[in-house]
Design a protein around this motif. Sequence first.
Motif: not given
Lengths: 530, 318
Positions: B100-109, B183-190, B252-257
């Motif tokens: 969910v986190l990755m997909l939303i981040a991808a869909v936004v970025s 919002v915050m985790p997604i924003l960070t990834l974006v 996928a890999g860096g989501i750890v942090v």
Amino acid sequence: MNSEQRSAPAGGAALSRRGFLGAGLGMGTALILAACGSSATAGSFDMSGTPTPGGRLRVGLTGGGATDTLDAHLSVNTTDIARVVNLYDTLLELDHEYGLRPGLATKAEVTPDGRVWTVHLRDDVVFHDGRPMTGRDVKATFLRITDPDDPKNGAVDLQPLREIEVVGEHLVRFHLDTPVSYFDRLLAAYTSGIVPVDYDPQRPVGTGPFRYKSFTASQQSTFARNEHYWHDDQPYLDELTILNFNDDDALINALLSNQVDAIGQIPPALVEVLESDPRIDILNSETGSWTPFTMRVDQAPFDDNRVREAFRLAVDREQMVRQVYSGHGRVGNDMYAPFDSAYSKNLPQRTQDLDKARRLLAEAGHPDGITVELVTSNIQAGAVEAAQVFAQQAKGAGITVDIRRVEPTTFFGDDYLKWTFAQDFYYTRDFLPQAMTCSLPKSAFNETHMDNPELTRLVKQATATVDEGPRTELIRRAQKILYDEGGYIIWGFANQIDAYQRYVGGLVPDRTGLALSGFRFRQVWMREAQ
Amino acid sequence: MARFIAKRLAISVVILFLVSVLVFIATLLLPGDPAQAILGQQATPERLAALREQLNLNDPVVQRYLEWLGGIFTGDFGTSTATGASVGAYLGPKIVNSLVLMLIAAVVSIPVGILIGSYSAIRRGKAADNATTYATLVVAALPDFVIGIVLIAVLSTNVFDVLPAVTMNPPGTHVWDFPPQLVMPILTLVIVVLPYIVRMMRATMVEALDGGFVEMARLKGVPERQVITRHAMPHALGPVAQVIAFQLAWLAGGIVVVEYLFRYPGIGAALVDAVHNRDIQVVQTIALLIAAVYIVVNLLADVVGIVTNPKLRTEPAK
């Protein structure tokens, strides 16, 4: 030897975070916050007067993980202990001063030979499911802990226990193989929580102030007020939630953003920053927790007491406490159990003496100094920092310390208790249980490989001595041996520092070393803003 | 093209197998075993022996590996030594959370990155372009945890306090039941992946805009909007797809942090926990999963590259 006041390693969380983010980052957020100043206004709370009933307390703790459990007798990490203390009661309890007081039992009496302990149970205690607690449950509890095929946490301590006799509904007699003058203290260990005869950890029933509601390992657990609790008016809270955090940063952020009400064990370096926030209070508790350096007395170079003495003299204890604990601690004098009434306060305080240390090393055959490897790991807050500060201080005495840092699982792996020069950590304990745990040849955690017949004799004799006066004398003589020849460098005792929102009441300093008043949330209450 | 994809898929299976062997060996090389890791300082010989028996740790390692590998083909990923639960049941919700986190981040970025990059290229040399260039350079140089910490400090603690700093959903609920927490985790990834997409898009767009076919289109009187969307953009997208793929694989890999920082209950946190607990089955499953995401995403990028570049559509003659 019991697991009372022993805890799990600081948890993979902390280590892994450091692995990823690098030490020092922990202060990142807080420093930024300090720079930004605080624009949030604190609500006004009148914390005087009687406790307010009701409310839901959210507590954040680090140190848990996928192995989290609700089992009364298998707690390994901090969050386990927090749950166990609130789900299950013990026969006797430790108060915040580390003294004994009644719990599920009104009193425990010992025969003069120290072998038979008679415990009088309260007759008004019921389990969470409404059944009354009786002597049979007590017996079943201790049989479960000491099950030879599947020993639980407290089993090592309870080895002298031979038979548990149920004398009446509310009277139990413990028969011991060997006299144990401090057996009542074992009954107060959180690893000795009383469970019903048909206890099933899948359905965790106890007599504690809170009863099980929900639990997700490595995430959170929720407990509801036990309406049948035997203690007057307590608990005050309607609900208690314990949340796992794997990272100090996330923990502190959750407190600052008001997502939790109280957090346990914050890095000492952050105290000042958090204190400056008007919404937050700090709970700073003196404890008997120690993170010693451990020298193996049976291995070169530490098999020579002059070398051990030189190492002890190389430490600047004041500076250690200042740098490692940010001043939130007390200097040690190479003896453990500072809260034991028998603790030797009249032995001279050891201070740094580099000249004498060099001289002792020369006498021991190291005129040009000595090089040793120190194995360290993030086993407890401050351990790695202590190793680094020690390496600096020891240079002055001609001691070169090569620091070898390993991760906790390696540290506690096959070589645990075998390292020549390393560290360890213990929570608050009294002298005799502590000595039984770590200073006798047969101790389960004898990292220094002490095998001093006189010490062993004194400890055994004191253990068998019910009379306090002679026992104190024996303990003092044993402590003198540790002070003179032991393998520990006990340079200080750490304070336990927690933080909580101002509207949380009932948290008081606690000596055990467990966070947030020893996790006794039954005495905690919350005030609405005015 | 079908043959190309089939070939790549076959190679992917081999790679996944190698990954599983490597991860298995790597976890064996870690000192200590699950029993020791779980008990930590409590590891007395008696308790270790009891726990090892309970965890079947006395079976030979090859047998444990083969049983695990065999299980995968039937959809059974084994039992987690740390939790005693099946790996599938344990990881399933966490995988969903991370996805969910990755997909939303991808869909936004992705669209945002393409838009900003294109805009920057069109306004080449102007103030907006320069600002974008500097901003992306600075942000690209920041590690993800710094971005996360700054965001937390600004948005969820003392300064503004508008968003929750960590994810906390009660048991039985989903992380997405509480959108503000996402919002915050997604924003960070974006923010982490955006600069790369923007810079690549700008570069390829600039190249496309300089191309002869764009000039030809303009000369023929095609409206500028159409020149950009119909002619320049499709040309620029091929190479950008590679960069996007790389960024998604990184997610996928860096989501750890990021999961760590925000207490997000995904595979990142689970992986760290599993390594700490020497929970080999869980470590392997997550490693395989991340490897699979890498492979699939890169495959998709290649397909996009082929589709947008006619020269690559035919296989070279043998």
